[in-house]
Structure formats: structure tokens, C-alpha cells
Design a protein around this motif. Structure first.
Motif, PDB file in Angstrom:
ATOM      1  N   SER A  16       0.817  -1.218   0.000  1.00 52.04           N
ATOM      2  CA  SER A  16       0.000   0.000   0.000  1.00 52.04           C
ATOM      3  C   SER A  16       0.849   1.266   0.000  1.00 52.04           C
ATOM      4  N   ARG A  17       2.097   1.139   0.438  1.00 50.08           N
ATOM      5  CA  ARG A  17       2.965   2.320   0.531  1.00 50.08           C
ATOM      6  C   ARG A  17       4.403   1.931   0.221  1.00 50.08           C
ATOM      7  N   LEU A  19       8.150   1.001  -0.594  1.00 48.57           N
ATOM      8  CA  LEU A  19       8.874   0.195  -1.570  1.00 48.57           C
ATOM      9  C   LEU A  19       8.002  -0.897  -2.174  1.00 48.57           C
ATOM     10  N   ASP A  69      -2.885  -9.119   7.246  1.00 45.64           N
ATOM     11  CA  ASP A  69      -1.572  -9.064   7.884  1.00 45.64           C
ATOM     12  C   ASP A  69      -0.785 -10.269   7.377  1.00 45.64           C
ATOM     13  N   ILE A  70       0.198 -10.015   6.539  1.00 47.56           N
ATOM     14  CA  ILE A  70       0.932 -11.105   5.878  1.00 47.56           C
ATOM     15  C   ILE A  70       1.804 -11.883   6.862  1.00 47.56           C
ATOM     16  N   ALA A  93       7.385  -6.663   4.503  1.00 50.76           N
ATOM     17  CA  ALA A  93       6.484  -6.244   5.595  1.00 50.76           C
ATOM     18  C   ALA A  93       7.188  -5.094   6.284  1.00 50.76           C
ATOM     19  N   ARG A 161      16.943 -10.346   9.290  1.00 56.13           N
ATOM     20  CA  ARG A 161      17.152 -10.358   7.838  1.00 56.13           C
ATOM     21  C   ARG A 161      18.389 -11.174   7.456  1.00 56.13           C
ATOM     22  N   GLY A 189      18.860   1.140   0.568  1.00 54.01           N
ATOM     23  CA  GLY A 189      19.543   2.066   1.475  1.00 54.01           C
ATOM     24  C   GLY A 189      18.469   2.986   2.028  1.00 54.01           C
ATOM     25  N   PHE A 191      15.425   5.317   1.502  1.00 49.85           N
ATOM     26  CA  PHE A 191      14.363   5.689   0.554  1.00 49.85           C
ATOM     27  C   PHE A 191      13.345   6.562   1.254  1.00 49.85           C
ATOM     28  N   THR A 193      10.313   7.150   2.347  1.00 53.74           N
ATOM     29  CA  THR A 193       9.047   6.454   2.644  1.00 53.74           C
ATOM     30  C   THR A 193       8.641   6.730   4.094  1.00 53.74           C
TER      31      THR A 193
HETATM   32  P1  NAD Z   1       6.749   1.584   4.776  1.00 50.91           P
HETATM   33  O1  NAD Z   1       6.493   1.567   6.239  1.00 50.91           O
HETATM   34  O2  NAD Z   1       6.766   2.889   4.069  1.00 50.91           O
HETATM   35  O3  NAD Z   1       5.716   0.634   4.033  1.00 50.91           O
HETATM   36  C1  NAD Z   1       5.517  -0.667   4.479  1.00 50.91           C
HETATM   37  C2  NAD Z   1       4.327  -1.289   3.762  1.00 50.91           C
HETATM   38  O4  NAD Z   1       4.137  -2.591   4.292  1.00 50.91           O
HETATM   39  C3  NAD Z   1       3.034  -0.534   3.967  1.00 50.91           C
HETATM   40  O5  NAD Z   1       2.242  -0.727   2.809  1.00 50.91           O
HETATM   41  C4  NAD Z   1       2.415  -1.269   5.152  1.00 50.91           C
HETATM   42  O6  NAD Z   1       1.022  -1.118   5.191  1.00 50.91           O
HETATM   43  C5  NAD Z   1       2.809  -2.691   4.816  1.00 50.91           C
HETATM   44  N1  NAD Z   1       2.870  -3.605   5.951  1.00 50.91           N
HETATM   45  C6  NAD Z   1       3.547  -3.417   7.101  1.00 50.91           C
HETATM   46  N2  NAD Z   1       3.376  -4.478   7.903  1.00 50.91           N
HETATM   47  C7  NAD Z   1       2.584  -5.349   7.229  1.00 50.91           C
HETATM   48  C8  NAD Z   1       2.037  -6.617   7.532  1.00 50.91           C
HETATM   49  N3  NAD Z   1       2.264  -7.200   8.699  1.00 50.91           N
HETATM   50  N4  NAD Z   1       1.241  -7.225   6.611  1.00 50.91           N
HETATM   51  C9  NAD Z   1       0.980  -6.624   5.425  1.00 50.91           C
HETATM   52  N5  NAD Z   1       1.478  -5.436   5.088  1.00 50.91           N
HETATM   53  C10 NAD Z   1       2.258  -4.801   5.984  1.00 50.91           C
HETATM   54  O7  NAD Z   1       8.149   0.830   4.604  1.00 50.91           O
HETATM   55  P2  NAD Z   1       9.179   0.895   3.383  1.00 50.91           P
HETATM   56  O8  NAD Z   1      10.075   2.042   3.580  1.00 50.91           O
HETATM   57  O9  NAD Z   1       8.473   0.718   2.121  1.00 50.91           O
HETATM   58  O10 NAD Z   1      10.060  -0.383   3.710  1.00 50.91           O
HETATM   59  C11 NAD Z   1       9.767  -1.671   3.234  1.00 50.91           C
HETATM   60  C12 NAD Z   1      10.785  -2.619   3.853  1.00 50.91           C
HETATM   61  O11 NAD Z   1      12.091  -2.195   3.491  1.00 50.91           O
HETATM   62  C13 NAD Z   1      10.708  -2.626   5.390  1.00 50.91           C
HETATM   63  O12 NAD Z   1      10.933  -3.919   5.858  1.00 50.91           O
HETATM   64  C14 NAD Z   1      11.834  -1.695   5.759  1.00 50.91           C
HETATM   65  O13 NAD Z   1      12.357  -1.963   7.031  1.00 50.91           O
HETATM   66  C15 NAD Z   1      12.849  -1.990   4.667  1.00 50.91           C
HETATM   67  N6  NAD Z   1      13.808  -0.902   4.480  1.00 50.91           N
HETATM   68  C16 NAD Z   1      13.376   0.347   4.159  1.00 50.91           C
HETATM   69  C17 NAD Z   1      14.318   1.360   4.024  1.00 50.91           C
HETATM   70  C18 NAD Z   1      13.911   2.783   3.667  1.00 50.91           C
HETATM   71  O14 NAD Z   1      14.754   3.663   3.642  1.00 50.91           O
HETATM   72  N7  NAD Z   1      12.676   3.075   3.396  1.00 50.91           N
HETATM   73  C19 NAD Z   1      15.675   1.093   4.200  1.00 50.91           C
HETATM   74  C20 NAD Z   1      16.071  -0.196   4.525  1.00 50.91           C
HETATM   75  C21 NAD Z   1      15.126  -1.185   4.667  1.00 50.91           C
END
Ligand code: NAD
Length: 264
Positions: A16-17, A19, A69-70, A93, A161, A189, A191, A193
């Protein structure tokens, strides 16, 4: 370049949001049918509508949503009841909270391992053999640059991870490699978000510095001098899912604007 993805089916989690959304969008724009999963039905619906609007009319490809909730067995069962066969699976997730490991109890670790290691493995287990039988499959796990360059405060993420990374390294090189199935990890890295902004907010509260100051400081440490966008992350994901990427498997691909300082 035609990525050869028209008509494939993809399961994209956390879509939904951020990455996950970026991956769902990029795949949908390539003509892939996408099942998007996230917990909140309203936010998910809005995200899917935005992708449908951008893609326009294409009767051969669908964007379907499933609010679950996945990380729970019931959630995954509901997803697979919606559709069970996928050519592409993007596991994702929310990331675990940051903090000091001295404050974490067993339950905190179990939650992190469940969400960021065991859930991807369960999703792979449910889909990989059918992919192999059909002779085509792409599994992409969204992990983190913290797998290569661990960040002290993200101990839960580093630990959980790394477990997934070890598992994937073995799986990718098993018999499925000769059956057209690739398994790769994408390591974001920084992003732009909600996740990144949430981490800045938590750090700002602890340090007394403003979110803007912390974000500016972080940008300075990235050779690209900026944060990445979900759209460019999604494009990398779509390429890894392509027909052309069939010889790339078992890899951990950093997408970090050059932030990891190493030749390999
Ligand atoms: P985000 O919080 O912006 O988006 C997460 C998405 O996953 C949302 O759509 C949320 O609704 C969904 N979600 C969360 N828990 C869930 C669940 N239990 N079941 C189903 N959907 C669920 O996060 P993001 O920035 O897109 O990050 C995605 C992944 O990448 C995360 O694991 C995050 O830790 C990792 N990550 C992100 C960054 C960054 O800079 N954004 C950097 C390193 C790692």
C-alpha cells in the motif's frame, strides 16, 4: 526494453505504501497482474486505484487487493484463498523498530524474526514448487542495506534479515535454479518512505535534533546526496523479475545511491 512480463501474476506484500507499492506499480505498468497485500483496506484500495489510473485500461491485466496481515498464518491463508499460483512473489512487511538490544525481550525478537524471516520463507514455501513446475519464477525479498552494513540501533532488523539472507543463499542454488526460478534480495539504502520518516522521528525524539536536520545529515552521507524513490526501487524490482534477468540468482543487490562504501 520489453521485459517479457505481460500476463504474469505477481503477489506483492506490503504494497500500500513505500517500496512494496513501488514494486506493485512498476510490475503493473509492465502488464503484470498484481495481487497487492497490506493491512489497511482503505489505504490499500487507494494505492491500487492510483496504480490503475496510471496504467489506464488494460483488460488483460488486473490489480487485485487483499487486506491482510501477511505475518500471520490466517492472513497468508486468506491471500492464497484469493489466488494461489504466482509467477512473481515480492516479500515485504514493515521493518522492526529501532532501539537498544538491552531493552528487547524474547517476544520482540520473535516478532522481528516472524515478520522479516519466517514470513518470507512461508511465502516462498507456498509458491516456489509450482513456479518450478511451470518453469518460470521470480522471488524478490525486500531486505535492507543493514544486511551488508549493520546499523547498531536496527539490531532486530540486522539479525532477522541475516537469517533470511542465509536461507535464500542456499535455496537459490538448489534444484529450482535449473527450473527457471530465481531468488534474489533487494537491499534498500535510504528511501523516502513512511518507514524512513518514522525512524527520523524516533531519532529526533531521542536526540532533540529536528527531523529536517537529521534527514539533511543522512543525505550528506550518501554519494547520490538524496534519498531514493519508491518508483526507482520498483523499476529495479521489475528488471529482476524480467525474462532478461533469468541468469541472476542468489544475489543481494544494494540500491543505496552508493552509500555502502565497498568495492563488492
Ligand atoms: P513503509 O512503512 O513505508 O511501508 C511498508 C508497507 O508494508 C506498507 O504498505 C504497510 O502497510 C505494509 N505492511 C507493514 N506491515 C505489514 C504486515 N504485517 N502485513 C501486510 N502489510 C504490511 O516501509 P518501506 O520504507 O516501504 O520499507 C519496506 C521494507 O524495506 C521494510 O521492511 C523496511 O524496514 C525496509 N527498508 C526500508 C528502508 C527505507 O529507507 N525506506 C531502508 C532499509 C530497509
Amino acid at each position: 526494453m520489453d521485459l517479457g512480463l505481460q500476463g504474469k501474476w505477481a503477489l506483492v506484500c506490503g504494497a500500500s505504501r513505500g517500496l512494496g507499492w513501488g514494486c506493485a506499480r512498476a510490475l503493473a505498468l509492465e502488464g503484470v497482474n498484481v495481487l497487492m497485500v497490506a493491512r489497511r483496506a482503505d489505504v490499500l484500495q487507494e494505492a491500487a486505484d492510483a496504480i490503475r489510473a496510471e496504467r489506464g485500461q488494460d483488460p488483460a491485466a488486473e490489480v487485485v487487493v487483499c487486506a491482510q496481515d501477511i505475518t500471520t498464518e490466517a492472513g497468508r491463508a486468506a491471500v492464497f484463498a484469493t489466488r494461489s499460483d504466482f509467477d512473481i512473489v515480492v516479500t515485504n512487511a514493515g521493518g522492526p523498530p529501532s532501539g537498544n538490544f538491552r531493552d528487547w525481550e524474547r517476544e520482540d525478537w520473535i516478532r522481528a524474526v516472524d515478520a522479516n524471516m519466517l514470513t518470507p520463507i512461508a511465502l516462498i514455501k507456498a509458491t516456489v514448487d509450482a513456479m518450478a513446475e511451470r518453469g518460470y519464477g521470480r522471488i524478490i525479498n525486500i531486505t535492507s542495506s543493514a544486511v551488508k552494513a549493520p546499523i547498531d540501533l536496527l539490531g532486530l532488523s540486522n539479525g532477522a534479515r541475516s537469517g533470511l539472507t542465509g536461507f535464500v543463499a542456499g535455496l537459490a542454488r538448489s534444484g529450482i535454479a535449473a527450473q527457471g526460478v530465481t531468488v534474489n534480495n533487494l537491499l534498500p539504502g535510504a528511501f523516502d518512505t513512511d518507514r524512513l520518516n518514522g525512524l527520523f522521528a524516533a531519532a529526533a525524539q531521542k536526540s532533540g535534533q529536528s527531523v529536517d536536520a537529521l534527514a539533511a545529515q543522512r543525505r550528506k552521507g550518501i554519494p547520490a546526496q538524496r534519498f531514493g524513490t519508491p518508483e526507482e526501487f520498483g523499476a529495479v524490482c521489475a528488471f529482476l523479475c524480467s525474462a532478461q534477468a533469468g541468469y541472476i540468482t542468489g544475489q543481494n543487490l544494494l540500491v543505496d545511491g552508493g552509500a555502502f562504501s565497498g568495492a563488492f
